[in-house]
Design a protein around this motif. Structure first.
Motif, PDB file in Angstrom:
ATOM      1  N   LEU A 253       0.557  -1.592  -0.024  1.00 59.15           N
ATOM      2  CA  LEU A 253      -0.017  -0.226  -0.097  1.00 59.15           C
ATOM      3  C   LEU A 253       0.562   1.270   0.028  1.00 59.15           C
ATOM      4  CD1 LEU A 253      -2.444  -0.589   2.586  1.00 59.15           C
ATOM      5  CD2 LEU A 253      -3.296  -0.903  -0.132  1.00 59.15           C
ATOM      6  N   THR A 254       1.781   1.288   0.686  1.00 58.71           N
ATOM      7  CA  THR A 254       3.118   2.701   1.112  1.00 58.71           C
ATOM      8  C   THR A 254       3.143   2.798  -0.472  1.00 58.71           C
ATOM      9  OG1 THR A 254       3.391   2.154   3.367  1.00 58.71           O
ATOM     10  CG2 THR A 254       4.884   3.283   2.065  1.00 58.71           C
ATOM     11  N   ALA A 255       4.680   1.462  -1.153  1.00 60.77           N
ATOM     12  CA  ALA A 255       4.656   2.064  -2.167  1.00 60.77           C
ATOM     13  C   ALA A 255       3.494   2.136  -3.334  1.00 60.77           C
ATOM     14  CB  ALA A 255       5.168   0.160  -3.216  1.00 60.77           C
ATOM     15  N   PHE A 256       2.291   1.619  -3.670  1.00 61.05           N
ATOM     16  CA  PHE A 256       1.306   1.934  -4.136  1.00 61.05           C
ATOM     17  C   PHE A 256       1.452   3.656  -4.535  1.00 61.05           C
ATOM     18  CE2 PHE A 256      -2.717   1.951  -6.118  1.00 61.05           C
ATOM     19  CZ  PHE A 256      -2.645   1.981  -7.559  1.00 61.05           C
ATOM     20  N   ALA A 257       0.968   3.794  -3.363  1.00 64.48           N
ATOM     21  CA  ALA A 257       0.335   5.461  -2.676  1.00 64.48           C
ATOM     22  C   ALA A 257       1.905   6.019  -2.850  1.00 64.48           C
ATOM     23  CB  ALA A 257      -0.033   5.514  -1.522  1.00 64.48           C
ATOM     24  N   THR A 258       2.714   6.451  -2.679  1.00 60.93           N
ATOM     25  CA  THR A 258       3.801   7.319  -3.081  1.00 60.93           C
ATOM     26  C   THR A 258       4.270   6.648  -4.549  1.00 60.93           C
ATOM     27  OG1 THR A 258       5.544   5.867  -1.257  1.00 60.93           O
ATOM     28  CG2 THR A 258       6.287   6.940  -3.286  1.00 60.93           C
ATOM     29  N   PHE A 259       3.870   5.981  -5.676  1.00 60.64           N
ATOM     30  CA  PHE A 259       3.886   6.328  -6.745  1.00 60.64           C
ATOM     31  C   PHE A 259       2.614   6.899  -7.561  1.00 60.64           C
ATOM     32  CE2 PHE A 259       2.115   3.856 -10.707  1.00 60.64           C
ATOM     33  CZ  PHE A 259       3.293   4.709 -11.483  1.00 60.64           C
ATOM     34  N   CYS A 260       1.334   6.524  -6.635  1.00 64.94           N
ATOM     35  CA  CYS A 260       0.384   7.944  -7.170  1.00 64.94           C
ATOM     36  C   CYS A 260       1.102   9.125  -7.277  1.00 64.94           C
ATOM     37  CB  CYS A 260      -0.957   7.349  -6.676  1.00 64.94           C
ATOM     38  SG  CYS A 260      -0.956   5.858  -7.139  1.00 64.94           S
ATOM     39  N   VAL A 261       1.555   8.720  -6.198  1.00 65.83           N
ATOM     40  CA  VAL A 261       1.451  10.305  -5.519  1.00 65.83           C
ATOM     41  C   VAL A 261       2.688  10.973  -6.362  1.00 65.83           C
ATOM     42  CG1 VAL A 261       3.065  11.750  -3.665  1.00 65.83           C
ATOM     43  CG2 VAL A 261       1.144  10.128  -3.157  1.00 65.83           C
ATOM     44  N   LEU A 262       3.545  10.659  -6.612  1.00 63.75           N
ATOM     45  CA  LEU A 262       4.631  10.902  -7.690  1.00 63.75           C
ATOM     46  C   LEU A 262       4.588  11.295  -9.212  1.00 63.75           C
ATOM     47  CD1 LEU A 262       7.780   8.651  -6.499  1.00 63.75           C
ATOM     48  CD2 LEU A 262       7.418  11.323  -5.899  1.00 63.75           C
ATOM     49  N   ILE A 263       3.518  10.065  -9.557  1.00 65.36           N
ATOM     50  CA  ILE A 263       3.007  10.650 -10.949  1.00 65.36           C
ATOM     51  C   ILE A 263       1.805  11.657 -11.093  1.00 65.36           C
ATOM     52  CG2 ILE A 263       0.763   9.762 -11.906  1.00 65.36           C
ATOM     53  CD1 ILE A 263       3.874   8.382 -12.833  1.00 65.36           C
ATOM     54  N   VAL A 264       1.450  12.296  -9.905  1.00 62.34           N
ATOM     55  CA  VAL A 264       0.809  13.542  -9.676  1.00 62.34           C
ATOM     56  C   VAL A 264       1.052  14.718  -8.969  1.00 62.34           C
ATOM     57  CG1 VAL A 264      -1.310  14.377  -8.262  1.00 62.34           C
ATOM     58  CG2 VAL A 264      -1.922  11.977  -8.388  1.00 62.34           C
ATOM     59  N   ASN A 265       2.088  14.082  -9.383  1.00 67.92           N
ATOM     60  CA  ASN A 265       3.097  15.711  -8.804  1.00 67.92           C
ATOM     61  C   ASN A 265       3.623  15.863 -10.024  1.00 67.92           C
ATOM     62  OD1 ASN A 265       4.867  16.932  -7.337  1.00 67.92           O
ATOM     63  ND2 ASN A 265       6.578  15.327  -8.294  1.00 67.92           N
ATOM     64  N   VAL A 266       4.141  14.758 -11.448  1.00 69.43           N
ATOM     65  CA  VAL A 266       4.772  15.141 -12.723  1.00 69.43           C
ATOM     66  C   VAL A 266       3.566  15.673 -13.295  1.00 69.43           C
ATOM     67  CG1 VAL A 266       5.220  14.055 -14.324  1.00 69.43           C
ATOM     68  CG2 VAL A 266       5.767  13.396 -12.794  1.00 69.43           C
ATOM     69  N   PHE A 267       2.119  14.948 -12.916  1.00 69.19           N
ATOM     70  CA  PHE A 267       1.269  16.146 -13.790  1.00 69.19           C
ATOM     71  C   PHE A 267       1.009  16.957 -13.571  1.00 69.19           C
ATOM     72  CE2 PHE A 267      -0.719  11.356 -14.668  1.00 69.19           C
ATOM     73  CZ  PHE A 267      -0.497  11.990 -16.150  1.00 69.19           C
ATOM     74  N   TYR A 268       1.354  17.716 -11.983  1.00 73.71           N
ATOM     75  CA  TYR A 268       0.495  18.901 -11.484  1.00 73.71           C
ATOM     76  C   TYR A 268       2.228  19.793 -11.743  1.00 73.71           C
ATOM     77  CZ  TYR A 268       0.029  22.497  -7.634  1.00 73.71           C
ATOM     78  OH  TYR A 268       0.722  23.746  -7.227  1.00 73.71           O
ATOM     79  N   LYS A 269       3.837  19.155 -11.857  1.00 73.98           N
ATOM     80  CA  LYS A 269       4.531  20.547 -12.081  1.00 73.98           C
ATOM     81  C   LYS A 269       4.634  20.588 -13.643  1.00 73.98           C
ATOM     82  CE  LYS A 269       7.730  18.339 -12.283  1.00 73.98           C
ATOM     83  NZ  LYS A 269       9.166  17.328 -11.710  1.00 73.98           N
ATOM     84  N   TYR A 270       4.130  19.661 -14.858  1.00 75.28           N
ATOM     85  CA  TYR A 270       4.890  20.350 -15.923  1.00 75.28           C
ATOM     86  C   TYR A 270       3.313  20.897 -16.692  1.00 75.28           C
ATOM     87  CZ  TYR A 270       8.138  17.595 -15.933  1.00 75.28           C
ATOM     88  OH  TYR A 270       9.818  16.936 -15.406  1.00 75.28           O
ATOM     89  N   ASN A 271       1.773  20.326 -15.910  1.00 71.84           N
ATOM     90  CA  ASN A 271       0.861  21.215 -16.588  1.00 71.84           C
ATOM     91  C   ASN A 271       0.326  22.674 -15.914  1.00 71.84           C
ATOM     92  OD1 ASN A 271      -0.345  19.221 -18.376  1.00 71.84           O
ATOM     93  ND2 ASN A 271      -1.589  18.447 -16.050  1.00 71.84           N
ATOM     94  N   PHE A 272       1.600  23.097 -14.997  1.00 68.66           N
ATOM     95  CA  PHE A 272       0.729  24.727 -14.027  1.00 68.66           C
ATOM     96  C   PHE A 272       2.364  25.211 -14.337  1.00 68.66           C
ATOM     97  CE2 PHE A 272      -2.785  22.011 -12.398  1.00 68.66           C
ATOM     98  CZ  PHE A 272      -2.972  22.904 -12.414  1.00 68.66           C
TER      99      PHE A 272
END
Length: 381
Positions: A253-272
């Motif tokens: 659960l920790t590994a998957f949640a961290t992966f999801c957060v990192l992906i969201v961070n990429v979308f946020y960073k490159y979109n804004f």
């Protein structure tokens, strides 16, 4: 320092780096985190027998090697001008896949099972603190040098001791008070607030953060990471002791949640904040990113070494050995980087390291004393 995703999750992940916990018999155990999190889940396994000298020697080697991998992979990634959060994405993805394979096809555990509302609540709490703590730890690296960041990170040992003492209504011991004072003083010397160190701050031109406000931001984020990972360890202990939650499930659960957060961070960073696709291609499709992300994959076998070290070595000794991350980071920072640590920062790191030695040494001595008393009582009976 798991390097942060692992440091962060493993690193989390972190890795971290490995922190201190207290069980129902009022005994505290230490384990690291970095790293990030994932590792702390196996720290609670009791040591069934007294390890031999050879076994303890292996425990020392495992701990030092895994700690060096976490620190070195994080440092190299930063020196390559690659965002550590981005470099940890492949590692977290691979870690998640490996955990699913391990649970489903090797151990034949059920990923989906009935849980009480209380267990689900503590699982969510654990994953939140683990993921946010390791993410914050990695994010703070943008504002602090690695030695300063790891120094703040290892105040987690003190925070865990304080929080568990409050939860179990224990009176603070003299060693704990001394350790808290040393840690607080060490953090002040690492942070070097301008109202206390204005002259030195002006002279220090090689420090990563000449802007005191940027340095304060990094310090605040790192402190949150330290406290969050302490709360993660405590909630992790509660899950393992009361609900008998599988270690592997928490790690997954920790590994998957961290992966999801990192992906969201990429979308946020490159979109804004970036020019969308062109910046994304420039940052991800190059040899620097390939090399950095490959280096971060080493944090997965490092986690295995951490688990082996925990089985071989006493928790207090394990924590002291893991604090060698401070020394490794100081060596790497001041030899291979243009950004050097000043004398006050070195002194602050030394104070935090000393507080770790005091608090873990005190617990080690107490545990030995308790075992001796128990043996004496059994012999008289």
């Amino acid at each position: 320092m798991d390097t942060k995703s692992s440091i962060i999750e493993s690193n989390t992940i972190e890795n971290s780096f490995k922190i201190e916990e207290k069980d129902d018999n009022n005994k505290e155990q230490c384990a690291n985190l970095l790293i990030e999190s994932t590792v702390a889940e196996n720290i609670d396994k009791p040591i069934k027998s007294s390890p031999t000298i050879a076994t303890r020697f292996l425990g020392v080697i495992y701990t030092l090697v895994s700690t060096f991998i976490f620190v070195c992979s994080t440092f190299i990634t930063k020196e390559l001008n690659v965002d550590v959060l981005d470099a940890l994405i492949p590692m977290n993805l691979l870690h998640t896949i490996l955990m699913i394979i391990y649970m489903k096809f090797i151990k034949h555990y059920s990923i989906y099972r009935q849980s009480t509302k209380q267990e689900i609540f503590f699982l969510v709490l654990n994953v939140f603190f683990s993921t946010s703590g390791t993410f914050a730890f990695t994010f703070a690296y943008r504002y602090l040098t690695l030695p300063d960041l790891i120094t703040i990170r290892f105040t987690q040992v003190i925070w865990t001791a304080i929080i568990t003492a409050v939860l179990y209504c224990e009176k603070p011991s003299l060693p704990m008070i001394v350790a808290i004072l040393l840690t607080t003083t060490g953090v002040i010397f690492v942070a070097q607030p301008t109202f206390l160190f204005s002259k030195i701050s002006n002279i220090n031109e090689t420090n990563i953060s000449n802007d005191p406000y940027q340095h304060l931001i990094g310090l605040s984020i790192a402190l949150y990471a330290s406290i969050a990972l302490s709360l993660m360890v405590i909630s992790n202990k509660h899950l393992l002791s009361k609900y008998k939650t599988k270690h592997s499930l928490i790690m997954l659960l920790t590994a998957f949640a961290t992966f999801c957060v990192l992906i969201v961070n990429v979308f946020y960073k490159y979109n804004f904040f970036r020019d969308h696709m062109q910046s994304f291609k420039n940052d991800f499709f190059n040899m620097r990113y390939l090399f950095a992300s490959s280096i971060c994959l080493l944090q997965i076998p490092a986690l295995v070494l951490v688990q082996k070290a925990i089985k071989c070595e006493h928790p207090a000794i394990f924590t002291i050995l893991q604090s060698s991350a401070i020394l490794f980071s100081l060596i790497l920072q001041n030899i291979f980087s243009s950004e050097k640590s000043n004398v006050l920062s070195l002194f602050g790191s030394t104070l935090v390291l000393t507080s770790i030695l005091i608090i873990t040494g005190f617990k080690f001595i107490n545990e030995k004393r308790d075992k001796k008393k128990a043996l004496e009582q059994n012999s008289t009976e």
